[in-house]
Design an enzyme around this catalytic site. Structure first.
Site, mmCIF file in Angstrom:
data_model
loop_
_atom_site.group_PDB
_atom_site.id
_atom_site.type_symbol
_atom_site.label_atom_id
_atom_site.label_comp_id
_atom_site.label_asym_id
_atom_site.label_seq_id
_atom_site.Cartn_x
_atom_site.Cartn_y
_atom_site.Cartn_z
ATOM 1 N N ASP A 89 -0.751 -6.330 9.675
ATOM 2 C CA ASP A 89 -1.804 -4.921 8.849
ATOM 3 C C ASP A 89 -2.977 -5.215 8.660
ATOM 4 O O ASP A 89 -2.940 -6.363 7.745
ATOM 5 C CB ASP A 89 -0.984 -3.950 8.390
ATOM 6 C CG ASP A 89 -1.265 -2.438 7.179
ATOM 7 O OD1 ASP A 89 -3.309 -2.680 8.750
ATOM 8 O OD2 ASP A 89 -2.036 -2.112 6.268
ATOM 9 N N TRP B 203 0.844 -1.424 -0.156
ATOM 10 C CA TRP B 203 0.180 -0.503 0.551
ATOM 11 C C TRP B 203 0.966 1.273 0.311
ATOM 12 O O TRP B 203 1.711 1.370 0.919
ATOM 13 C CB TRP B 203 -1.136 -0.100 1.589
ATOM 14 C CG TRP B 203 -1.241 1.168 1.612
ATOM 15 C CD1 TRP B 203 -2.628 1.630 0.555
ATOM 16 C CD2 TRP B 203 -1.904 2.077 2.472
ATOM 17 N NE1 TRP B 203 -3.298 2.486 0.977
ATOM 18 C CE2 TRP B 203 -3.329 2.690 2.442
ATOM 19 C CE3 TRP B 203 -1.676 2.492 4.272
ATOM 20 C CZ2 TRP B 203 -3.399 3.647 3.072
ATOM 21 C CZ3 TRP B 203 -2.271 2.854 5.013
ATOM 22 C CH2 TRP B 203 -3.252 4.287 4.946
ATOM 23 N N LYS C 85 -13.624 0.306 7.434
ATOM 24 C CA LYS C 85 -13.631 -0.519 6.320
ATOM 25 C C LYS C 85 -14.780 -1.818 6.654
ATOM 26 O O LYS C 85 -16.436 -1.945 6.375
ATOM 27 C CB LYS C 85 -13.055 -1.534 5.218
ATOM 28 C CG LYS C 85 -11.840 -1.154 5.113
ATOM 29 C CD LYS C 85 -11.532 -0.057 3.980
ATOM 30 C CE LYS C 85 -10.014 0.668 4.631
ATOM 31 N NZ LYS C 85 -9.340 2.268 3.214
HETATM 32 C C1 LMR Z 1 -7.330 2.658 -0.004
HETATM 33 O O1 LMR Z 1 -5.811 2.075 -0.301
HETATM 34 O O2 LMR Z 1 -7.432 3.348 -0.780
HETATM 35 C C2 LMR Z 1 -7.591 3.107 1.143
HETATM 36 O O3 LMR Z 1 -7.183 2.408 2.368
HETATM 37 C C3 LMR Z 1 -7.712 4.315 2.048
HETATM 38 C C4 LMR Z 1 -6.246 5.174 1.879
HETATM 39 O O4 LMR Z 1 -6.255 5.907 2.924
HETATM 40 O O5 LMR Z 1 -5.818 5.596 1.316
#
Ligand code: LMR
Length: 401
Positions: free
Chosen positions: A211, A130, A246
């Site tokens: 996570d 991420w 979520k």
């Molecule tokens: C995402 O990855 O789109 C979500 O977790 C929202 C964010 O804060 O990025």
């Protein structure tokens, strides 16, 4: 002073959200930011949350401070949701929890705790991970490195590569893992793979920092915690960042927590005292409202059952959408196999198109996703599935890689 600052580009995920909002085309489709959407394209407040919120407001008698550690009953409820009520680490008094401003806050608290314990620690994250992991954890000053994870050619896990990479890490390294619904790939570890990783963590004295932002949206509430429960039972130390954004739909309420599982109750207490200091020096105390709602749901059998049902509906809808989308894609672009999307979990999958193709999706078709071609499955619906699949086919034809 501020004139000397550089102007920064928008955040890769939040920037896509803003660009979508500014697009006036009626056919526009938002597959960018990870928020759940229903068949009408809306992100409704869960019914259990609405009911719990009404009760919280009716019974709340003060707005006085809680504490840096947050709501103790919420923290306990989340420990049980994450670990299961009968987990040996809970029975052994080795778990401490601090409420956090969302999963992001929990990740940063975890990074700051690691830094307090050993500022030379390196946190190893999956390739890819991420986008905000790097910023949140790196922002603490800790160094980051990558380990092999995604096999783009198969749209699956390169498990041999991952095992080999983790097996070579220096003793004491921190490894950031995702419990379920891997962001951005949707590729999760199976139970057998979690089991196979365990000896590597034991041998290398590696610290798992797990996570969990999508509990319940992958395979199920308990199923999604398999790796956490296993590691917390078998390893002396584990950090777990959890989010209620979520699965409770509490996004803007910033509700999450960090669990520390330590080797002894004494070590756990030390860690919690450090976390309280860290929180106090950044934001002092977490916001209360979302945690109060979660506490209300978890403490009331009827609300809890209703919530579990609503999580099940979200999960089933995303599984269904994955299957339908792959059918539409196979019809529109038979030359390419997208079946891996049906083997992935949660909100995200990588379409596997290049940045120019992602931009063409946006400019020519008003379909928004992040530059790495991550799509939010929940942004699809009966009314746009075929449109998106045709747009993908056209972009692949016109802008061959
Ligand atoms: C995402 O990855 O789109 C979500 O977790 C929202 C964010 O804060 O990025």
């Amino acid at each position: 002073m501020f004139d000397s600052l550089d102007r920064l580009p928008p955040d890769p995920i939040l920037g896509s959200m803003a660009a979508y909002r500014a697009d006036a085309d009626p056919a526009k489709v938002d597959l960018g930011v990870g928020v759940y959407r229903d068949e009408r394209g809306e992100t409704p407040i869960l019914a259990a949350v609405k009911r719990a919120e009404a009760s919280v407001l009716a019974h709340q008698t003060t707005k006085s401070y809680v504490s840096s550690i947050g709501n103790a009953q919420f923290n306990r409820a989340l420990e049980e949701l994450t670990l299961g009520v009968e987990h040996p680490a809970l029975a052994g008094g080795q778990v401490r929890t601090i409420q956090a401003p969302g999963g992001c806050g929990a990740l940063r608290l975890g990074a700051e705790l690691i830094k307090a314990a050993d500022a030379r620690s390196v946190v190893h994250v999956s390739t890819p991970t991420w986008a905000n992991h790097t910023a949140l954890i790196g922002g603490s000053g800790l160094k980051l490195a990558n380990y092999v994870y995604y096999d783009a050619a198969r749209g699956g896990l390169n498990f041999e590569g991952m095992m080999a990479a983790l097996g070579k890490l220096p003793s004491g390294s921190v490894v950031l893992l995702q419990a379920c619904c891997h962001n951005p790939t949707g590729v999760d570890l199976t139970d057998a793979q979690w089991r196979a990783l365990l000896p590597i963590f034991k041998r290398g004295a590696l610290l798992p920092f797990i996570d969990m932002a999508y509990q319940g949206l992958g395979r199920g509430i308990a199923e999604d915690t398999f790796g956490i429960r296993l590691f917390a039972a078998e390893l002396p130390e584990v950090l777990v960042a959890v989010s209620c954004s979520k699965n409770f739909g509490l996004y803007r309420e910033r509700t999450g927590a960090l669990h520390v599982i330590a080797a002894s109750a004494g070590a756990a207490d030390k860690a919690l005292s450090q976390l309280a200091r860290i929180a106090r020096t950044i934001y002092s105390m977490p916001p209360d409202h979302g945690a109060a709602i979660v506490q209300e749901i978890m403490g009331n059998d009827a609300l809890r059952t209703e919530w579990l049902g609503e999580v099940g509906v979200m999960r089933a809808r995303m599984t269904g959408l994955r299957n339908e989308f792959v059918q539409q894609l196979s019809a529109s672009c038979p030359q390419r196999d997208f079946a891996c999307i049906t083997r992935q979990f949660g909100m995200f999958s990588l379409l596997g198109i290049n940045t120019a193709q992602v931009h063409a999706m946006r400019v020519a078709h008003h379909v928004y996703m992040t530059d790495d071609s991550r799509i939010n499955i929940a942004g699809l619906r009966a009314g746009n599935l075929a449109y998106v699949a045709r747009a993908v086919a056209q972009v692949l034809r016109e802008r061959a890689q």
